[in-house]
Design a protein around this motif. Structure first.
Motif, PDB file in Angstrom:
ATOM      1  N   GLY A  14       0.791  -1.226   0.000  1.00  0.00           N
ATOM      2  CA  GLY A  14       0.000   0.000   0.000  1.00  0.00           C
ATOM      3  C   GLY A  14       0.826   1.281   0.000  1.00  0.00           C
ATOM      4  O   GLY A  14       1.958   1.329  -0.466  1.00  0.00           O
ATOM      5  N   GLN A  15       0.180   2.354   0.513  1.00  0.00           N
ATOM      6  CA  GLN A  15       0.777   3.688   0.639  1.00  0.00           C
ATOM      7  C   GLN A  15       1.313   4.198  -0.693  1.00  0.00           C
ATOM      8  O   GLN A  15       2.377   4.823  -0.766  1.00  0.00           O
ATOM      9  CB  GLN A  15       1.887   3.690   1.701  1.00  0.00           C
ATOM     10  CG  GLN A  15       1.457   3.291   3.083  1.00  0.00           C
ATOM     11  CD  GLN A  15       0.396   4.211   3.695  1.00  0.00           C
ATOM     12  OE1 GLN A  15      -0.139   5.095   3.017  1.00  0.00           O
ATOM     13  NE2 GLN A  15       0.078   4.009   4.964  1.00  0.00           N
ATOM     14  N   THR A  16       0.541   3.991  -1.763  1.00  0.00           N
ATOM     15  CA  THR A  16       0.974   4.386  -3.104  1.00  0.00           C
ATOM     16  C   THR A  16       1.214   5.890  -3.206  1.00  0.00           C
ATOM     17  O   THR A  16       2.202   6.333  -3.810  1.00  0.00           O
ATOM     18  CB  THR A  16      -0.082   3.956  -4.143  1.00  0.00           C
ATOM     19  OG1 THR A  16      -0.289   2.543  -4.036  1.00  0.00           O
ATOM     20  CG2 THR A  16       0.390   4.279  -5.547  1.00  0.00           C
ATOM     21  N   ALA A  17       0.338   6.687  -2.608  1.00  0.00           N
ATOM     22  CA  ALA A  17       0.464   8.146  -2.707  1.00  0.00           C
ATOM     23  C   ALA A  17       1.723   8.635  -2.005  1.00  0.00           C
ATOM     24  O   ALA A  17       2.428   9.517  -2.510  1.00  0.00           O
ATOM     25  CB  ALA A  17      -0.777   8.821  -2.128  1.00  0.00           C
ATOM     26  N   VAL A  18       2.000   8.080  -0.833  1.00  0.00           N
ATOM     27  CA  VAL A  18       3.195   8.483  -0.080  1.00  0.00           C
ATOM     28  C   VAL A  18       4.451   8.090  -0.847  1.00  0.00           C
ATOM     29  O   VAL A  18       5.407   8.873  -0.963  1.00  0.00           O
ATOM     30  CB  VAL A  18       3.199   7.853   1.322  1.00  0.00           C
ATOM     31  CG1 VAL A  18       4.492   8.202   2.062  1.00  0.00           C
ATOM     32  CG2 VAL A  18       1.997   8.320   2.123  1.00  0.00           C
ATOM     33  N   LYS A  19       4.479   6.881  -1.370  1.00  0.00           N
ATOM     34  CA  LYS A  19       5.634   6.437  -2.159  1.00  0.00           C
ATOM     35  C   LYS A  19       5.843   7.356  -3.357  1.00  0.00           C
ATOM     36  O   LYS A  19       6.986   7.754  -3.661  1.00  0.00           O
ATOM     37  CB  LYS A  19       5.417   5.002  -2.641  1.00  0.00           C
ATOM     38  CG  LYS A  19       5.424   3.950  -1.551  1.00  0.00           C
ATOM     39  CD  LYS A  19       5.109   2.587  -2.154  1.00  0.00           C
ATOM     40  CE  LYS A  19       4.934   1.517  -1.099  1.00  0.00           C
ATOM     41  NZ  LYS A  19       4.547   0.208  -1.674  1.00  0.00           N
ATOM     42  N   SER A  20       4.771   7.717  -4.040  1.00  0.00           N
ATOM     43  CA  SER A  20       4.880   8.582  -5.217  1.00  0.00           C
ATOM     44  C   SER A  20       5.453   9.946  -4.837  1.00  0.00           C
ATOM     45  O   SER A  20       6.266  10.522  -5.576  1.00  0.00           O
ATOM     46  CB  SER A  20       3.507   8.759  -5.876  1.00  0.00           C
ATOM     47  OG  SER A  20       3.026   7.521  -6.373  1.00  0.00           O
ATOM     48  N   GLN A  21       5.041  10.455  -3.676  1.00  0.00           N
ATOM     49  CA  GLN A  21       5.549  11.746  -3.211  1.00  0.00           C
ATOM     50  C   GLN A  21       7.059  11.677  -2.956  1.00  0.00           C
ATOM     51  O   GLN A  21       7.814  12.564  -3.365  1.00  0.00           O
ATOM     52  CB  GLN A  21       4.814  12.148  -1.933  1.00  0.00           C
ATOM     53  CG  GLN A  21       5.278  13.465  -1.329  1.00  0.00           C
ATOM     54  CD  GLN A  21       4.558  13.787  -0.030  1.00  0.00           C
ATOM     55  OE1 GLN A  21       3.602  13.108   0.364  1.00  0.00           O
ATOM     56  NE2 GLN A  21       5.014  14.826   0.655  1.00  0.00           N
ATOM     57  N   LEU A  22       7.498  10.618  -2.293  1.00  0.00           N
ATOM     58  CA  LEU A  22       8.925  10.457  -1.994  1.00  0.00           C
ATOM     59  C   LEU A  22       9.731  10.213  -3.269  1.00  0.00           C
ATOM     60  O   LEU A  22      10.829  10.753  -3.439  1.00  0.00           O
ATOM     61  CB  LEU A  22       9.121   9.301  -1.018  1.00  0.00           C
ATOM     62  CG  LEU A  22       8.522   9.491   0.377  1.00  0.00           C
ATOM     63  CD1 LEU A  22       8.588   8.186   1.174  1.00  0.00           C
ATOM     64  CD2 LEU A  22       9.240  10.600   1.127  1.00  0.00           C
ATOM     65  N   GLN A  23       9.184   9.402  -4.173  1.00  0.00           N
ATOM     66  CA  GLN A  23       9.878   9.104  -5.427  1.00  0.00           C
ATOM     67  C   GLN A  23      10.010  10.348  -6.289  1.00  0.00           C
ATOM     68  O   GLN A  23      11.056  10.577  -6.917  1.00  0.00           O
ATOM     69  CB  GLN A  23       9.127   8.001  -6.172  1.00  0.00           C
ATOM     70  CG  GLN A  23       9.213   6.642  -5.495  1.00  0.00           C
ATOM     71  CD  GLN A  23       8.140   5.671  -5.969  1.00  0.00           C
ATOM     72  OE1 GLN A  23       7.128   6.075  -6.539  1.00  0.00           O
ATOM     73  NE2 GLN A  23       8.346   4.387  -5.721  1.00  0.00           N
ATOM     74  N   ALA A  24       8.968  11.171  -6.330  1.00  0.00           N
ATOM     75  CA  ALA A  24       9.011  12.391  -7.141  1.00  0.00           C
ATOM     76  C   ALA A  24      10.070  13.355  -6.612  1.00  0.00           C
ATOM     77  O   ALA A  24      10.807  13.975  -7.381  1.00  0.00           O
ATOM     78  CB  ALA A  24       7.638  13.055  -7.151  1.00  0.00           C
ATOM     79  N   GLY A  25      10.146  13.489  -5.287  1.00  0.00           N
ATOM     80  CA  GLY A  25      11.159  14.361  -4.701  1.00  0.00           C
ATOM     81  C   GLY A  25      12.561  13.873  -4.995  1.00  0.00           C
ATOM     82  O   GLY A  25      13.461  14.670  -5.314  1.00  0.00           O
ATOM     83  N   PHE A  26      12.757  12.573  -4.924  1.00  0.00           N
ATOM     84  CA  PHE A  26      14.078  12.012  -5.210  1.00  0.00           C
ATOM     85  C   PHE A  26      14.446  12.211  -6.681  1.00  0.00           C
ATOM     86  O   PHE A  26      15.572  12.608  -7.006  1.00  0.00           O
ATOM     87  CB  PHE A  26      14.094  10.522  -4.868  1.00  0.00           C
ATOM     88  CG  PHE A  26      15.390   9.829  -5.198  1.00  0.00           C
ATOM     89  CD1 PHE A  26      16.487   9.949  -4.358  1.00  0.00           C
ATOM     90  CD2 PHE A  26      15.515   9.070  -6.355  1.00  0.00           C
ATOM     91  CE1 PHE A  26      17.694   9.331  -4.668  1.00  0.00           C
ATOM     92  CE2 PHE A  26      16.718   8.447  -6.677  1.00  0.00           C
ATOM     93  CZ  PHE A  26      17.817   8.574  -5.824  1.00  0.00           C
ATOM     94  N   ALA A  27      13.510  11.949  -7.575  1.00  0.00           N
ATOM     95  CA  ALA A  27      13.781  12.072  -9.006  1.00  0.00           C
ATOM     96  C   ALA A  27      14.121  13.509  -9.405  1.00  0.00           C
ATOM     97  O   ALA A  27      14.948  13.746 -10.293  1.00  0.00           O
ATOM     98  CB  ALA A  27      12.581  11.580  -9.806  1.00  0.00           C
TER      99      ALA A  27
END
Length: 287
Positions: free
Chosen positions: A8-21
């Motif tokens: 789960g936690q798709t939205a949180v993962k996407s937020q962290l991944q976007a910041g890293f990218a």
């Protein structure tokens, strides 16, 4: 631990991944969420992404030497801080470093552990756990050194609400950390964190886990779809609670509760007393 390993936690993962990218990585972040939401595994996976030698924009590779060290909790640039009890009256033992072996053994076996599990592992009994001043001095000392592997230095502080007034020692480091230094604070009760600490962090809200995510995770543990669905629904977004119930007979708690309601409705005081006595041996979490 990679993002792909966390349910789960798709939205949180996407937020962290976007910041890293994008390269926009806040130097102090607070992962705040209820018990069983997966916030500590998320911080662990994010730390692995930062330290990975061959990351994609979405996740750590899981294969490089850095990933293997992070997954074993032995990476020299990943520093863990968590509340501990004072063992044997020796203040030098009141640090995360002293308790690291016990923490590592528990966390690797149960990534979705909570504070009650950690207290049991420390045999804390009635002793109070905290993150002491000596811990803060240790953090400052470690972060004053260059990164061993030339990338980030990462501090994961689990249950930052146990920091107390000692947290004032970290204010300057949180506000102006050395280059490539990232603090990841994890908290179940962020309202208890010092306001001066909160004002220096970017808060990432971790919601309760979706029932479907918990159900899928439990099915991966060879549970029947029906049992996994029942546990996921009853856990109310708390995967730790669902995992605790794995070894219990299905509907055992429901049967106990219905018995109590029937006895109470019938005003059977003696039987209610017997019920209380029998259930007193279940332990706090079950109750």
């Amino acid at each position: 631990m990679r993002f792909a390993d966390i349910p789960g936690q798709t939205a949180v993962k996407s937020q962290l991944q976007a910041g890293f990218a994008s390269g926009r990585i806040p130097h102090a972040q607070l992962f705040a969420g209820p018990e069983g939401s997966g916030k500590l595994p998320l911080a662990w996976a994010y730390a692995q992404l930062l330290l990975c030698h061959s990351p994609s924009e979405q996740d750590a590779c899981g294969q490089c030497p850095a990933c293997r060290k992070v997954e074993k909790l032995i990476h020299p640039d990943l520093h863990w801080v968590f509340p501990v009890v004072n063992k044997g009256g020796d203040s030098e033992r009141n640090t995360s470093e002293y308790w690291m072996k016990e923490f590592r053994d528990l966390f690797l076996a149960s990534p979705h552990m909570e504070f009650s599990d950690w207290r049991d592992a420390m045999e804390a009994e009635n002793r109070q756990a905290n993150i002491a001043r000596s811990e803060c001095y240790t953090v400052l000392s470690k972060l004053g050194l260059a990164a061993f592997e030339g990338r980030y230095k990462v501090v994961v502080m689990w249950l930052a609400e146990y920091l107390g007034e000692a947290g004032n020692l970290l204010l300057k480091m949180l506000e102006e950390p050395p280059d490539q230094t990232v603090f990841l604070l994890v908290s179940t009760h962020p309202e208890h964190i010092l306001p001066t600490i909160l004002s220096r962090t970017r808060t990432i809200r971790i919601p309760p886990l979706e029932a479907g995510a918990i159900e899928g995770y439990l099915q991966g543990l060879d549970l029947t779809p029906e049992r996994a669905a029942n546990l996921a629904m009853a856990s109310e977004g708390n995967i730790h609670k669902a995992l605790q119930w794995l070894n219990e007979t299905p509907h055992e708690h429901s049967a106990r509760f219905m018995t109590l309601m029937r006895l109470s409705y019938a005003s059977s005081a003696v039987e209610v007393h017997h019920w209380v006595t029998e259930c007193g041996d279940l332990g706090r979490e079950s109750l």
